[in-house]
Design a protein around this motif. Structure first.
Motif, PDB file in Angstrom:
ATOM      1  N   ALA A   1      -3.900  -5.490  -8.994  1.00 28.66           N
ATOM      2  CA  ALA A   1      -2.524  -5.665  -9.477  1.00 28.66           C
ATOM      3  C   ALA A   1      -2.490  -5.761 -10.995  1.00 28.66           C
ATOM      4  N   ILE A   2      -3.480  -6.464 -11.558  1.00 31.28           N
ATOM      5  CA  ILE A   2      -3.529  -6.592 -13.025  1.00 31.28           C
ATOM      6  C   ILE A   2      -3.719  -5.206 -13.648  1.00 31.28           C
ATOM      7  N   GLU A   3      -4.558  -4.405 -12.980  1.00 32.78           N
ATOM      8  CA  GLU A   3      -4.792  -3.039 -13.465  1.00 32.78           C
ATOM      9  C   GLU A   3      -3.500  -2.209 -13.405  1.00 32.78           C
ATOM     10  N   LEU A   4      -2.710  -2.436 -12.344  1.00 37.99           N
ATOM     11  CA  LEU A   4      -1.444  -1.704 -12.194  1.00 37.99           C
ATOM     12  C   LEU A   4      -0.402  -2.175 -13.211  1.00 37.99           C
ATOM     13  N   GLY A   5      -0.518  -3.423 -13.591  1.00 35.79           N
ATOM     14  CA  GLY A   5       0.475  -4.007 -14.517  1.00 35.79           C
ATOM     15  C   GLY A   5       1.441  -4.899 -13.759  1.00 35.79           C
ATOM     16  N   VAL A   6       1.420  -6.187 -14.100  1.00 34.25           N
ATOM     17  CA  VAL A   6       2.275  -7.136 -13.382  1.00 34.25           C
ATOM     18  C   VAL A   6       3.699  -7.113 -13.939  1.00 34.25           C
ATOM     19  N   LEU A   7       3.794  -7.085 -15.260  1.00 36.42           N
ATOM     20  CA  LEU A   7       5.106  -6.990 -15.924  1.00 36.42           C
ATOM     21  C   LEU A   7       5.055  -5.833 -16.921  1.00 36.42           C
ATOM     22  N   ASP A   8       6.195  -5.173 -17.122  1.00 39.06           N
ATOM     23  CA  ASP A   8       6.177  -4.083 -18.108  1.00 39.06           C
ATOM     24  C   ASP A   8       6.437  -4.649 -19.518  1.00 39.06           C
ATOM     25  N   SER A   9       6.481  -3.752 -20.504  1.00 44.69           N
ATOM     26  CA  SER A   9       6.568  -4.207 -21.903  1.00 44.69           C
ATOM     27  C   SER A   9       7.860  -4.995 -22.188  1.00 44.69           C
ATOM     28  N   SER A  10       8.923  -4.704 -21.399  1.00 47.14           N
ATOM     29  CA  SER A  10      10.184  -5.430 -21.632  1.00 47.14           C
ATOM     30  C   SER A  10      10.297  -6.682 -20.761  1.00 47.14           C
TER      31      SER A  10
ATOM     32  N   HIS B   1      10.070  -6.863 -17.501  1.00 44.34           N
ATOM     33  CA  HIS B   1      10.546  -6.637 -16.130  1.00 44.34           C
ATOM     34  C   HIS B   1       9.361  -6.520 -15.173  1.00 44.34           C
ATOM     35  N   ILE B   2       9.673  -6.705 -13.881  1.00 43.46           N
ATOM     36  CA  ILE B   2       8.636  -6.611 -12.843  1.00 43.46           C
ATOM     37  C   ILE B   2       8.057  -5.189 -12.810  1.00 43.46           C
ATOM     38  N   ALA B   3       6.733  -5.096 -12.765  1.00 43.98           N
ATOM     39  CA  ALA B   3       6.084  -3.774 -12.680  1.00 43.98           C
ATOM     40  C   ALA B   3       5.418  -3.618 -11.313  1.00 43.98           C
ATOM     41  N   ALA B   4       4.746  -2.478 -11.112  1.00 44.10           N
ATOM     42  CA  ALA B   4       4.192  -2.142  -9.788  1.00 44.10           C
ATOM     43  C   ALA B   4       3.170  -3.163  -9.286  1.00 44.10           C
ATOM     44  N   GLY B   5       2.543  -3.892 -10.199  1.00 38.80           N
ATOM     45  CA  GLY B   5       1.500  -4.822  -9.780  1.00 38.80           C
ATOM     46  C   GLY B   5       2.015  -6.216  -9.444  1.00 38.80           C
ATOM     47  N   PHE B   6       3.321  -6.461  -9.654  1.00 42.40           N
ATOM     48  CA  PHE B   6       3.835  -7.837  -9.483  1.00 42.40           C
ATOM     49  C   PHE B   6       3.673  -8.336  -8.038  1.00 42.40           C
ATOM     50  N   MET B   7       4.164  -7.535  -7.109  1.00 45.23           N
ATOM     51  CA  MET B   7       4.138  -7.958  -5.694  1.00 45.23           C
ATOM     52  C   MET B   7       2.706  -8.137  -5.185  1.00 45.23           C
TER      53      MET B   7
ATOM     54  N   VAL C   1       0.850  -1.205   0.000  1.00 46.33           N
ATOM     55  CA  VAL C   1       0.000   0.000   0.000  1.00 46.33           C
ATOM     56  C   VAL C   1       0.884   1.253   0.000  1.00 46.33           C
ATOM     57  N   GLY C   2       0.500   2.242  -0.798  1.00 50.28           N
ATOM     58  CA  GLY C   2       1.245   3.506  -0.839  1.00 50.28           C
ATOM     59  C   GLY C   2       2.068   3.636  -2.108  1.00 50.28           C
ATOM     60  N   VAL C   3       2.852   4.696  -2.153  1.00 50.05           N
ATOM     61  CA  VAL C   3       3.692   4.911  -3.349  1.00 50.05           C
ATOM     62  C   VAL C   3       4.905   3.990  -3.258  1.00 50.05           C
ATOM     63  N   SER C   4       5.073   3.146  -4.267  1.00 48.56           N
ATOM     64  CA  SER C   4       6.193   2.206  -4.226  1.00 48.56           C
ATOM     65  C   SER C   4       7.472   2.940  -4.612  1.00 48.56           C
ATOM     66  N   THR C   5       8.539   2.634  -3.894  1.00 45.72           N
ATOM     67  CA  THR C   5       9.807   3.341  -4.129  1.00 45.72           C
ATOM     68  C   THR C   5      10.390   2.980  -5.495  1.00 45.72           C
TER      69      THR C   5
ATOM     70  N   ALA D   1      14.427  -6.399  -3.651  1.00 46.24           N
ATOM     71  CA  ALA D   1      15.292  -7.486  -4.133  1.00 46.24           C
ATOM     72  C   ALA D   1      14.733  -8.097  -5.418  1.00 46.24           C
ATOM     73  N   LEU D   2      13.394  -8.205  -5.491  1.00 50.06           N
ATOM     74  CA  LEU D   2      12.765  -8.764  -6.698  1.00 50.06           C
ATOM     75  C   LEU D   2      13.025  -7.881  -7.914  1.00 50.06           C
ATOM     76  N   VAL D   3      12.855  -6.564  -7.721  1.00 46.26           N
ATOM     77  CA  VAL D   3      13.066  -5.624  -8.833  1.00 46.26           C
ATOM     78  C   VAL D   3      14.522  -5.685  -9.304  1.00 46.26           C
ATOM     79  N   GLN D   4      15.448  -5.724  -8.322  1.00 44.32           N
ATOM     80  CA  GLN D   4      16.876  -5.764  -8.680  1.00 44.32           C
ATOM     81  C   GLN D   4      17.224  -7.083  -9.376  1.00 44.32           C
ATOM     82  N   THR D   5      16.638  -8.188  -8.866  1.00 44.30           N
ATOM     83  CA  THR D   5      16.905  -9.493  -9.477  1.00 44.30           C
ATOM     84  C   THR D   5      16.365  -9.523 -10.898  1.00 44.30           C
ATOM     85  N   SER D   6      15.174  -8.924 -11.083  1.00 41.78           N
ATOM     86  CA  SER D   6      14.561  -8.857 -12.406  1.00 41.78           C
ATOM     87  C   SER D   6      15.464  -8.071 -13.362  1.00 41.78           C
ATOM     88  N   ALA D   7      16.056  -6.987 -12.812  1.00 42.66           N
ATOM     89  CA  ALA D   7      16.955  -6.168 -13.650  1.00 42.66           C
ATOM     90  C   ALA D   7      18.223  -6.940 -13.988  1.00 42.66           C
ATOM     91  N   VAL D   8      18.774  -7.663 -12.978  1.00 42.84           N
ATOM     92  CA  VAL D   8      20.001  -8.445 -13.200  1.00 42.84           C
ATOM     93  C   VAL D   8      19.765  -9.493 -14.283  1.00 42.84           C
TER      94      VAL D   8
END
Lengths: 502, 188
Positions: free
Chosen positions: B28-37, B39-45, A180-184, A446-453
């Motif tokens: 989450a689906i509305e936010l987007g789970v994965l982006d176009s490339s 990668h993990i998007a805001a809706g993944f978690m 919940v909230g603005v994700s960093t 960690a998930l975002v960074q792993t996804s980027a790696v």
């Protein structure tokens, strides 16, 4: 090591830090012995009071509350069969029986001695293990961090006894609330429903105060109170025979407590149950277990104290909380602008070593206080709960307000207090929820960074041997108990069938 | 340990959690789970957490429907394991009766609980009007006098002392501005 210890003593022995260490352990003892209050509640409620302190002083006091509560929790377990701390639940089995036989003092005394010995042994090990682990953890990348955080969540869930599904459900709820909230990482507002107050996320301290303090008060009002058994000063004398009988139990309990406490996610409650179970199997006096065996008090009490200290190893060196209270302490670190983790030993040596050395001082104070004065602390149990809980309510509410100077915080406390009470009433565990809430942002990072790696491929996790080992451990923890149960059932079935035929 | 695992309450809460999980997945689906490339998007978690909640809550509901005792506390389970084969031990444990030391039965305690929850909500709602300390004072006095039936004089004294201590700690020592509400504004 010696230089670090000297630095630690220089930090911990300042008059200010000594005073607040003393205050912390005394308040912790009182909090631990009062039913409906525990170390998590105590640390969460009193956290706002430490805002005016230096971070090291605040953390010394808050940690004092944590391990002080382990001592205090025993008093209620022995005298009213109502544990003040979840870690003291198992002490009720033999401690209360000893009290009923007029040996309350001996039970309290051996608990204090066992707790002290375990604390000192585990602290020596903590000081030996934490720094090298931190050095190793410095080399961890996002992939390894992701695996270790997953392990923390898996441990806290799998150690919920028969509530694996429910534990996992609560951990998922915690992770969800953390979003919940603005994700960093993305700069997008999630699940705020237009509320400006939620843009910063659901505040962790307020949630903890609600779940543990208010939720517990509501639960206690519902279950009612029990009358305490009296323990006098004269009862505190313990025979040499009792001490010599208890020494092996104390050492075994300390070892078990340390081994379990070191795991991220495993708390002192599990350690105390495990130590009792093993003691009941190996003790020469096993027939007396459940009837007032002193070993049945010595072992779990040593285990819960050793685990409480060992919990600081993953918290300080990996930045992953060992249990619910260390999760709140982790939140406290963040509030003071400190980032617990491998770099903390390098960037804040005075704070880390001062904190560790304060544990020694605090435990000496606790032994000196608890050995002769447990009956005095026990008098606190005579304060009618009808006066006590309104004070807890007021302190919780005003404490929550003080965190952010915002009435919205109070609503969070009330809402999560009611949620906490409901979850407690239907036996949904709170610890995984809190751990999920704390680990959520770290896990997502960690998930975002792993996804980027891995350029979008999370399978990159399997390229790190360390992460693979940790993930295999996770799988074993999840499936191991079921496999073992199935194997045991299969080996017992032929015997049962045979006896039925007979 | 007293465990109130009433089935309707259990089913309702777990069903609510399942709905919450489902809502989170949709959000989450509305936010987007994965982006176009990819990668993990805001809706993944939220997608993973909500999805896990939904699945686990459904499993728990199925367990409950099959009368599997999945709602017992770890304490209860471990107690059972520890005292397995020792039937005499359970008798020695304190039997928690329905009547507490003040002579109140479960129904009376439930009424107390309901009063406290209502008073708590009212207290927070009254803060913008009466201010924080006055609202909390009313809550404490109400809890001690009307709910717990404690001595009126002693309750008022304890309330006053508690409020004074909290004021001293938070307003004076920590310099936290406590909201005075409309009443505080009028008085000043």
């Amino acid at each position: 090591m010696i230089d670090n210890l000297i630095l630690g003593f220089q930090t911990a022995l300042t008059p200010e830090n000594l005073l607040w260490c003393l205050v912390g352990v005394v308040v912790g003892t009182v909090i631990g012995l009062l039913p409906g209050l525990g170390s998590t509640t105590g640390v969460a409620v009193l956290l706002p009071l430490t805002f005016a302190f230096e971070p090291v002083t605040a953390l010394i006091m808050l940690a004092g509350i944590y391990y002080g509560a382990q001592y205090g929790g025993t008093i209620t377990s022995v005298l009213i069969a109502t544990p003040g701390e979840a870690a003291s639940v198992v002490t009720t089995l033999d401690g209360y029986q000893m009290a009923r036989k007029g040996r309350a003092g001996a039970a309290l005394a051996i608990a204090a001695i066992g707790s002290f010995v375990a604390a000192i042994l585990s602290l020596v090990l903590l000081m030996a293990v934490a720094p090298p682990l931190a050095q190793l953890a410095v080399q961890f990348g996002p992939v390894e961090n992701l695996a270790i955080m997953t392990l923390g969540l898996v441990i806290v869930v799998t150690f919920q006894g028969g509530k694996l599904v429910r534990g996992a459900m609560m951990a998922a709820l915690g992770l969800l609330l953390a979003t919940v909230g603005v994700s960093t990482g993305f700069g997008e507002a999630r699940f705020t429903f237009g509320a400006v107050e939620l843009l910063g996320g659901i505040p962790f301290v307020e949630v903890t105060i609600g779940l543990f303090a208010l939720g517990e008060v509501l639960h206690q009002i519902r279950v009612g109170a029990a009358a305490p058994i009296r323990a006098g000063f004269r009862d505190m004398v313990i025979s040499r025979r009792d001490v010599s009988k208890s020494i092996p139990s104390i050492l075994r309990g300390s070892g078990i407590g340390f081994m379990l406490g070191i795991l991220p996610g495993a708390g002192s409650t599990l350690a105390s149950f495990m130590a009792y179970g093993i003691e009941r199997r190996v003790s020469r006096n096993r027939d007396q277990f459940g009837r007032g065996a002193i070993e049945g008090v010595a072992s779990p009490e040593s285990a819960n104290n050793a685990a409480a200290n060992a919990n600081f190893i993953p918290t300080l060196s990996l930045g992953i909380p060992g249990g619910a209270t260390t999760a709140v302490l982790l939140g406290a670190f963040t509030m003071y602008g400190l980032q617990p983790g491998p770099l903390l030993f390098e960037t804040q040596p005075a704070l880390v070593w001062g904190l560790l050395v304060s544990f020694f001082i605090g435990n000496v104070v606790l032994l000196l206080l608890n050995l002769p004065l447990a009956p005095v602390f026990a008098q606190m149990l005579r304060v009618p709960y009808g006066y006590l809980y309104p004070i807890i309510l007021l302190t919780s509410i005003i404490g929550a307000y003080a965190v952010s100077n915002n009435t919205f915080s109070i609503w969070i406390v009330v809402v999560f207090g009611i949620i906490g009470w409901i979850l407690k009433e239907i036996d949904l565990p709170l610890a995984p929820l809190v751990l999920g809430l704390v680990l959520g942002p770290l896990l997502e990072k960690a998930l975002v960074q792993t996804s980027a790696v891995g350029d979008g491929n999370l399978g990159v996790v399997f390229t790190s041997p360390m992460a693979v080992v940790v993930l295999i451990l996770c799988m074993l923890l999840c499936t191991g108990p079921s496999i073992l149960r199935a194997l045991r059932k299969r080996s017992q079935d032929p015997v049962r069938e045979h006896s039925q035929v007979e | 340990m007293i465990s109130v695992t009433a089935r309707p309450a259990n089913l309702t809460v777990v069903a609510a959690l399942a709905l919450l999980g489902a809502g989170a997945v949709l959000g989450a689906i509305e936010l987007g789970v994965l982006d176009s490339s990819g990668h993990i998007a805001a809706g993944f978690m939220p997608f993973v957490a909500g999805g896990a909640m939904l699945v686990l809550a459904l499993i728990d509901l199925v367990h409950q429907a099959r009368h599997v005792p999945g709602a017992r506390a770890v304490d209860d389970l471990l107690f059972e394991q520890l005292i397995d084969g020792r039937p005499d031990t359970t008798d020695q444990l304190q039997v928690v009766s329905d009547i507490d030391i003040f002579g109140r039965d479960q129904r009376a305690r439930n009424r107390q609980l309901a009063k406290i929850i209502v008073a708590l909500v009212l207290c927070v709602a009254l803060i913008p009007l009466l201010g924080l300390l006055a609202s909390l004072g009313l809550l404490m006095a109400f809890a001690a006098i009307a709910v717990e039936h404690r001595s009126v004089v002693l309750s008022l004294v304890i309330t006053a002392v508690t409020l004074a201590a909290l004021y001293l700690i938070f307003a004076v020592l920590l310099s936290i501005p406590l909201p005075g509400g409309i009443l505080g504004g009028l008085l000043s």
